[in-house]
Design a protein around this motif. Structure first.
Motif, PDB file in Angstrom:
ATOM      1  N   UNK A  80       0.826  -1.208   0.000  1.00 24.35           N
ATOM      2  CA  UNK A  80       0.000   0.000   0.000  1.00 24.35           C
ATOM      3  C   UNK A  80       0.859   1.255   0.000  1.00 24.35           C
ATOM      4  N   UNK A  81       2.017   1.188   0.630  1.00 21.00           N
ATOM      5  CA  UNK A  81       2.945   2.319   0.590  1.00 21.00           C
ATOM      6  C   UNK A  81       3.456   2.547  -0.839  1.00 21.00           C
ATOM      7  N   UNK A  82       3.698   1.460  -1.555  1.00 18.10           N
ATOM      8  CA  UNK A  82       4.049   1.594  -2.973  1.00 18.10           C
ATOM      9  C   UNK A  82       2.928   2.293  -3.729  1.00 18.10           C
ATOM     10  N   UNK A  83       1.703   1.831  -3.513  1.00 17.07           N
ATOM     11  CA  UNK A  83       0.564   2.392  -4.242  1.00 17.07           C
ATOM     12  C   UNK A  83       0.364   3.865  -3.892  1.00 17.07           C
ATOM     13  N   UNK A  84       0.521   4.214  -2.614  1.00 16.67           N
ATOM     14  CA  UNK A  84       0.376   5.613  -2.212  1.00 16.67           C
ATOM     15  C   UNK A  84       1.432   6.484  -2.891  1.00 16.67           C
ATOM     16  N   UNK A  85       2.650   5.948  -2.992  1.00 17.93           N
ATOM     17  CA  UNK A  85       3.710   6.691  -3.677  1.00 17.93           C
ATOM     18  C   UNK A  85       3.385   6.854  -5.158  1.00 17.93           C
ATOM     19  N   UNK A  86       2.903   5.791  -5.791  1.00 17.09           N
ATOM     20  CA  UNK A  86       2.541   5.871  -7.211  1.00 17.09           C
ATOM     21  C   UNK A  86       1.460   6.922  -7.441  1.00 17.09           C
ATOM     22  N   UNK A  87       0.489   6.967  -6.539  1.00 12.97           N
ATOM     23  CA  UNK A  87      -0.583   7.963  -6.693  1.00 12.97           C
ATOM     24  C   UNK A  87      -0.022   9.374  -6.593  1.00 12.97           C
ATOM     25  N   UNK A  88       0.959   9.578  -5.709  1.00 12.16           N
ATOM     26  CA  UNK A  88       1.594  10.886  -5.611  1.00 12.16           C
ATOM     27  C   UNK A  88       2.372  11.217  -6.880  1.00 12.16           C
ATOM     28  N   UNK A  89       3.082  10.226  -7.420  1.00 12.83           N
ATOM     29  CA  UNK A  89       3.831  10.467  -8.649  1.00 12.83           C
ATOM     30  C   UNK A  89       2.903  10.826  -9.805  1.00 12.83           C
ATOM     31  N   UNK A  90       1.733  10.199  -9.840  1.00 13.27           N
ATOM     32  CA  UNK A  90       0.782  10.448 -10.923  1.00 13.27           C
ATOM     33  C   UNK A  90       0.170  11.844 -10.855  1.00 13.27           C
ATOM     34  N   UNK A  91       0.250  12.491  -9.710  1.00 13.37           N
ATOM     35  CA  UNK A  91      -0.290  13.843  -9.577  1.00 13.37           C
ATOM     36  C   UNK A  91       0.560  14.862 -10.318  1.00 13.37           C
ATOM     37  N   UNK A  92       1.779  14.474 -10.640  1.00 18.95           N
ATOM     38  CA  UNK A  92       2.653  15.385 -11.379  1.00 18.95           C
ATOM     39  C   UNK A  92       2.137  15.479 -12.809  1.00 18.95           C
ATOM     40  N   UNK A  93       1.574  16.605 -13.227  1.00 20.66           N
ATOM     41  CA  UNK A  93       0.952  16.713 -14.555  1.00 20.66           C
ATOM     42  C   UNK A  93       1.958  16.481 -15.674  1.00 20.66           C
ATOM     43  N   UNK A  94       1.519  15.730 -16.683  1.00 21.17           N
ATOM     44  CA  UNK A  94       2.413  15.444 -17.809  1.00 21.17           C
ATOM     45  C   UNK A  94       2.808  16.714 -18.541  1.00 21.17           C
ATOM     46  N   UNK A  95       1.846  17.601 -18.719  1.00 20.88           N
ATOM     47  CA  UNK A  95       2.095  18.776 -19.558  1.00 20.88           C
ATOM     48  C   UNK A  95       3.067  19.748 -18.913  1.00 20.88           C
ATOM     49  N   UNK A  96       3.138  19.765 -17.568  1.00 20.71           N
ATOM     50  CA  UNK A  96       4.031  20.713 -16.906  1.00 20.71           C
ATOM     51  C   UNK A  96       4.930  20.017 -15.902  1.00 20.71           C
TER      52      UNK A  96
END
Length: 411
Positions: free
Chosen positions: A388-404
């Motif tokens: 779950x810690x992996x998944x929480x980290x992945x969700x945080x990484x995904x918040x970084x917008x691709x366009x910026x």
């Protein structure tokens, strides 16, 4: 989200973790060597197959002396992952392989670096670090000596800092990352500590069967246990020397050594030379989880005299107090002095012997420490929480917008 990992091999514990992450909703692809590996210790059992997608590719020693996957840019271009997770030494390709940087940028992937980290000196403090923490290989050959070593470390530190500057975040086995990575310019919010875990769900399920089965060893209140590959940096020789001192006070003490490796015969000769052949049981390699569980269940204290890590998790799952010193830094998050175990002075047989004797003085205290070990595994560091810690980290990484994504723009 689609996550691509690079690994030098897939040990059983990693296979279980990847399956767990996949089951939680991440689409996992693993890239590992097509034939053999150069980054995983000899004798570590590998497994094949899992719920995740597994790709193999040739692994080559790059011109800078470390293992690499030359075809990784092509694989990333074809797979188009959202997140690329690279561990040591593969993430060095970010610096040396422009095509890899281009491939990551082309598919708008987020680069993540995964490390323990261990034996990584703080940036700018290389000499001080290795003076206090000498580096050895598995054969206990001193590596941290000579001008060439320090020059390579200085260059590696600069390259590591560059690679970290291209990552949106890090995944780390231990909280030691908070002391090391900021010196490389990594922000605290980019440091994600996942911890590390064996398949505790399978272990706890197997434990029920072990508890209901007949014993495989005679009863003993003073039985030490070591599990692991028998290589020099596990320091089983140190454990045997300490055990000889312990038997002077506790002649009924016993040491069980589970594992195989190049040091087996040397260790048997050492035991015989110290007249301990009747007090030390050399079991050999054991992969059956039920038999391994029986040895843990029927022993009093788990001792790791040298390098290692996950064997501590296993022993704690079976309610064992732990004695250790400098391992791979994960011990600092698992073992608390006087609560569920104790630390001895690194490389000191007298210190180890004294620590063992102190625990042997009170079987009741050992039992309470063992209960605390099991509580830590059940409540804090297990496969469910780590995944779950992996998944929480992945969700945080995904918040970084691709366009910026400013990190990716710097690629």
């Amino acid at each position: 989200m689609k996550v691509l990992f690079t690994f030098g091999g897939i040990p059983h514990y990693l296979n279980a973790m990847l399956n767990k992450i996949q089951a939680k909703g991440a689409d996992i692809t693993v890239v590992s060597p097509r034939k053999g590996n150069t980054t995983v210790g000899k004798g570590v059992k590998m497994v094949e197959g899992g719920a995740f997608r597994h790709l193999t590719t040739p692994e080559k020693k790059a011109f800078y002396g470390k293992s690499s996957f030359p075809a990784l840019p092509r694989i990333i271009a074809e797979e188009k992952p959202d997140i690329v997770v690279m561990g040591w030494p593969y993430f060095l390709q970010i610096f040396f392989q422009p095509a890899l940087r281009k491939a990551i940028k082309a598919c708008n992937a987020r680069l993540v670096i995964r490390e323990i980290p261990f034996q990584t000196p703080p940036y700018g403090k290389i000499k001080e670090y290795f003076k206090e923490h000498p580096m050895y290989d598995e054969n206990m050959r001193l590596l941290s000596t000579g001008a060439g070593f320090y020059l390579r470390q200085w260059m590696t530190a600069g390259i590591r800092k560059y690679c970290y500057s291209k990552a949106v975040g890090t995944l780390n086995y231990s909280t030691a990352a908070y002391d090391i990575l900021p010196s490389y310019g990594v922000k605290k919010e980019q440091i994600h500590v996942t911890y590390n875990s064996t398949d505790t769900e399978a272990l706890l399920k197997e434990k029920e069967s072990v508890l209901a089965s007949p014993s495989i060893l005679p009863p003993s209140e003073r039985r030490l246990l070591h599990i692991g590959r028998l290589v020099k940096w596990k320091r089983v020789d140190l454990l045997i020397n300490a055990f000889r001192k312990v038997t002077a006070t506790y002649p009924d003490a016993e040491l069980v050594i589970v594992g195989d490796g190049p040091e087996l015969e040397n260790l048997k000769q050492q035991a015989a030379g110290l007249q301990l052949a009747d007090r030390i049981r050399f079991i050999g390699a054991v992969y059956d989880p039920k038999i391994l569980g029986a040895y843990m269940n029927e022993s009093s204290i788990y001792v790791l005299a040298g390098m290692g890590g996950l064997s501590i998790n296993d022993a704690m799952t079976y309610g064992m107090p732990v004695i250790c010193s400098v391992c791979d830094s994960t011990e600092l998050d698992l073992v608390t002095e006087g609560t569920n175990g104790s630390f001895f002075k690194d490389g000191d047989a007298d210190s180890l012997a004294g620590t063992i004797e102190k625990m042997f003085e009170s079987p009741e205290q050992c039992r309470r420490m063992g209960e605390e070990s099991e509580r830590i595994i059940r409540e804090k560091i297990n496969i469910e929480i780590v995944s779950e810690r992996y998944m929480a980290a992945f969700r945080e990484f995904m918040k970084c917008p691709k366009a910026c994504n400013t990190q990716q723009q710097r690629l």
